[in-house]
Design an enzyme around this catalytic site. Structure first.
Site, PDB file in Angstrom:
ATOM      1  N   CYS A   1       0.841  -1.199   0.000  1.00 21.14           N
ATOM      2  CA  CYS A   1       0.000   0.000   0.000  1.00 21.14           C
ATOM      3  C   CYS A   1       0.876   1.249   0.000  1.00 21.14           C
ATOM      4  O   CYS A   1       1.611   1.504   0.961  1.00 21.14           O
ATOM      5  CB  CYS A   1      -0.913  -0.031   1.229  1.00 21.14           C
ATOM      6  SG  CYS A   1      -1.683   1.537   1.615  1.00 21.14           S
TER       7      CYS A   1
ATOM      8  N   CYS B   1       0.358   3.620   2.978  1.00 21.03           N
ATOM      9  CA  CYS B   1       0.858   3.022   4.218  1.00 21.03           C
ATOM     10  C   CYS B   1       2.359   3.251   4.351  1.00 21.03           C
ATOM     11  O   CYS B   1       2.867   3.567   5.429  1.00 21.03           O
ATOM     12  CB  CYS B   1       0.545   1.529   4.250  1.00 21.03           C
ATOM     13  SG  CYS B   1      -1.202   1.108   4.181  1.00 21.03           S
TER      14      CYS B   1
END
Length: 298
Positions: free
Chosen positions: A216, A219
């Site tokens: 991600c 993230c």
């Protein structure tokens, strides 16, 4: 306000604190990553020039000087490459695939050298794709046809790769995938979450649980901030992290928590979920942490 331990054994719909969301709506990391992808310089296709790379890197006028005590290991063959991965065991291995004629390769290399000096638990390798027929064969095996290209390995398995990235993205990736020494507690199951909560019921510390996915982009982007805050707020806040796609237990935890976008930060105190923040904004995250600590934010 819901107790997390009780919540784990019940349907999410039993909570009035959070909106009712169909777990089937859960999206993988690709749901978010494409929205945050920045425009990057075009990568260079591998050529056949054999000019020594380190000389090329230090010769670029705007690039910082690379000292001779660097920890980056240059490998020259498939055999050396595999031996380096094997010797690293479960440590993170960061490999830059470069070429002597690539300006972008020479620009990013000094930043990798700097990271090698500060991240002692990470192994850094350099592969010059145009150095010899042996390195060309290595690039062919690893499916590398453009540089600069960074691949990340653990236990001889490729876990992530990036093409044409800049220093900030490289640093974020290294911290995100190689974090084995920070104050952020790494959680690998629902039992780990319950254990952490039990450990901090007595001291009443706020627990900030960073829930994400391995690949991600947002993230990775916010994680250096999480690391920094974990050091600055160690006396009052406990920071923890879980990647939902690490195993089935973690994925079930995300579904139980109604996590449909990542990163999601869960705020827990005295065993109770007191709130959440969804997003990768650094300022917003800090503001939410202060709010749940009882600090008035204006």
């Amino acid at each position: 306000m819901a107790t997390i331990t009780n919540f784990l054994s019940r349907s999410p719909s039993s909570l009035s604190t959070f909106p009712k969301i169909d777990p089937a709506c859960f999206q993988p990391a690709s749901f978010i990553v494409s929205s945050f992808t920045k425009r990057r310089p075009p990568p260079t296709r591998l050529g056949i020039s054999r000019t020594k790379f380190v000389t090329e890197a230090t010769a670029v006028p705007t690039t910082r000087k690379v000292e001779s005590d660097e920890r980056v290991q240059q490998v020259h063959s498939i055999k050396e490459f595999d031996e380096a991965l094997r010797a690293a065991k479960n440590r993170l291995v960061v490999v830059e695939y470069a070429a002597s004629h690539s300006y972008q390769s020479s620009r990013i290399y000094p930043f990798m050298v700097d990271l090698s000096r500060t991240c002692s638990d990470v192994v850094f390798l350099l592969v010059m794709g145009d150095e010899s027929e042996e390195t060309k064969e290595l690039c062919k095996r690893e499916k590398i046809d453009k540089v600069p290209h960074f691949s990340f390995y653990k236990s001889m398995e490729k876990i992530h790769e990036e093409e044409g990235i800049g220093p900030d993205q490289l640093m974020g990736d290294v911290l995100y995938y190689g974090d084995n020494h920070s104050a952020v507690v790494q959680l690998h199951s629902r039992d780990d979450v319950e254990k952490l909560i039990g450990e901090h019921k007595a001291d009443h510390k706020l627990i900030v649980l960073d829930v994400g996915l391995k690949h991600c982009g947002p993230c990775v982007k916010v994680y250096p901030t999480v690391l920094k805050l974990s050091r600055q707020m160690a006396d009052t806040v406990v920071f923890a992290r879980m990647n939902g796609d690490e195993n089935d237990s973690c994925m079930q935890f995300l579904k139980d928590m109604d996590v449909i976008e990542v990163p999601t930060f869960l705020f827990i105190r005295d065993g109770d979920i007191c709130g959440r923040y969804v997003g990768s904004g650094k300022g917003e995250l800090i503001g939410e942490i202060l709010r749940y600590q009882g600090v008035r934010v204006t």
